[in-house]
Write a protein that holds these residues in place. Structure first.
Motif, short mmCIF file in Angstrom:
data_model
loop_
_atom_site.label_atom_id
_atom_site.label_comp_id
_atom_site.label_asym_id
_atom_site.label_seq_id
_atom_site.Cartn_x
_atom_site.Cartn_y
_atom_site.Cartn_z
N VAL A 174 0.80 -1.33 -0.04
CA VAL A 174 0.08 -0.09 -0.04
C VAL A 174 0.74 1.41 0.01
O VAL A 174 0.73 2.19 -0.88
N LEU A 175 1.87 1.32 0.82
CA LEU A 175 2.78 2.45 0.89
C LEU A 175 3.47 2.63 -0.49
O LEU A 175 3.78 3.80 -0.78
N THR A 176 3.91 1.65 -1.05
CA THR A 176 4.55 1.49 -2.45
C THR A 176 3.55 2.23 -3.56
O THR A 176 3.90 3.06 -4.21
N CYS A 177 2.31 1.75 -3.38
CA CYS A 177 1.29 2.24 -4.30
C CYS A 177 1.14 3.76 -4.25
O CYS A 177 1.06 4.24 -5.25
N ILE A 231 -3.94 -3.10 -8.69
CA ILE A 231 -2.55 -2.78 -8.15
C ILE A 231 -2.41 -3.63 -6.82
O ILE A 231 -1.29 -4.59 -6.88
N LEU A 232 -3.23 -3.69 -6.05
CA LEU A 232 -3.30 -4.42 -4.73
C LEU A 232 -3.54 -5.86 -4.95
O LEU A 232 -2.89 -6.50 -4.48
N ASN A 277 -3.02 -7.56 -7.74
CA ASN A 277 -1.84 -8.10 -8.48
C ASN A 277 -0.42 -8.00 -8.07
O ASN A 277 0.67 -8.21 -8.61
N ARG A 278 -0.25 -7.36 -6.88
CA ARG A 278 1.06 -6.89 -6.27
C ARG A 278 1.79 -6.19 -7.37
O ARG A 278 2.89 -6.41 -7.42
N GLY A 279 1.06 -5.03 -7.98
CA GLY A 279 1.61 -4.38 -9.00
C GLY A 279 0.72 -4.37 -10.05
O GLY A 279 -0.31 -5.16 -10.22
N MET A 280 1.03 -3.24 -10.98
CA MET A 280 0.09 -2.93 -12.06
C MET A 280 0.42 -3.77 -13.29
O MET A 280 1.52 -3.65 -13.95
N PRO A 281 -0.47 -4.70 -13.81
CA PRO A 281 -0.08 -5.32 -14.87
C PRO A 281 -0.41 -4.44 -16.33
O PRO A 281 -0.91 -3.44 -16.20
N ALA A 282 0.59 -4.68 -17.17
CA ALA A 282 0.89 -3.83 -18.11
C ALA A 282 0.88 -4.61 -19.53
O ALA A 282 1.37 -5.55 -19.42
N GLY A 283 0.14 -4.36 -20.59
CA GLY A 283 0.03 -4.80 -22.01
C GLY A 283 1.32 -4.88 -22.71
O GLY A 283 1.37 -4.13 -23.88
N VAL A 284 2.50 -5.04 -22.10
CA VAL A 284 3.82 -4.84 -22.71
C VAL A 284 4.73 -6.21 -22.44
O VAL A 284 4.21 -7.06 -21.59
N ARG A 286 -5.09 -11.17 -12.18
CA ARG A 286 -6.82 -10.98 -11.79
C ARG A 286 -7.16 -9.51 -12.17
O ARG A 286 -6.53 -8.61 -12.07
N LEU A 287 -8.55 -9.50 -12.91
CA LEU A 287 -9.04 -8.04 -13.33
C LEU A 287 -7.98 -7.67 -14.27
O LEU A 287 -7.92 -6.18 -14.32
#
Length: 122
Positions: free
Chosen positions: A4-7, A54-55, A57-64, A85-86
């Motif tokens: 959460v703090l990293t986010c 973000i929470l 998946n423990r980070g934001m998935p990106a289409g790259v 997920r999501l």
């Protein structure tokens, strides 16, 4: 808690805007302004959409691909995979050389309404 703090470290602008709106709400500035209530609602919805992905998946998935993620962003982004997920709410919508999410679009709409209300009013 560290996630959460990293986010929030990487999304401090959204936190600042949220605190600004909460301060304006506390002052009573929104009593007769429907546009501001709509903006606040959209900001909350957009932030919840982004933070949920973000929470979970423990980070934001990106289409790259993994090689396209800059070295300093790798702790916070990862490629979309079957295990995410999501993933529909992740950063996969191309806009120029950026990838944005549905939550980002909702936040952009909120900013557009805010700017229109500030310049010409509703």
């Amino acid at each position: 808690m560290a996630q959460v703090l990293t986010c929030f470290r990487w999304h401090w602008q959204a936190l600042f805007v949220s605190l600004f709106f909460m301060w304006r709400l506390w002052r009573g500035d929104f009593e007769s302004n429907l546009a501001m209530w709509i903006v606040v609602g959209l900001v909350v919805v957009g932030m919840v959409m982004d933070l949920t992905v973000i929470l979970i998946n423990r980070g934001m998935p990106a289409g790259v691909t993994p090689e396209e993620i800059p070295e300093d962003e790798r702790p916070h982004y990862h490629p979309i995979s079957q295990s995410n997920r999501l993933a529909i709410l992740s950063d996969w919508i191309p806009v120029g050389n950026l990838l944005i999410s549905h939550g980002d679009i909702v936040l952009f709409i909120a900013v557009a309404i805010l700017l229109v209300d500030a310049t010409v009013g509703f």
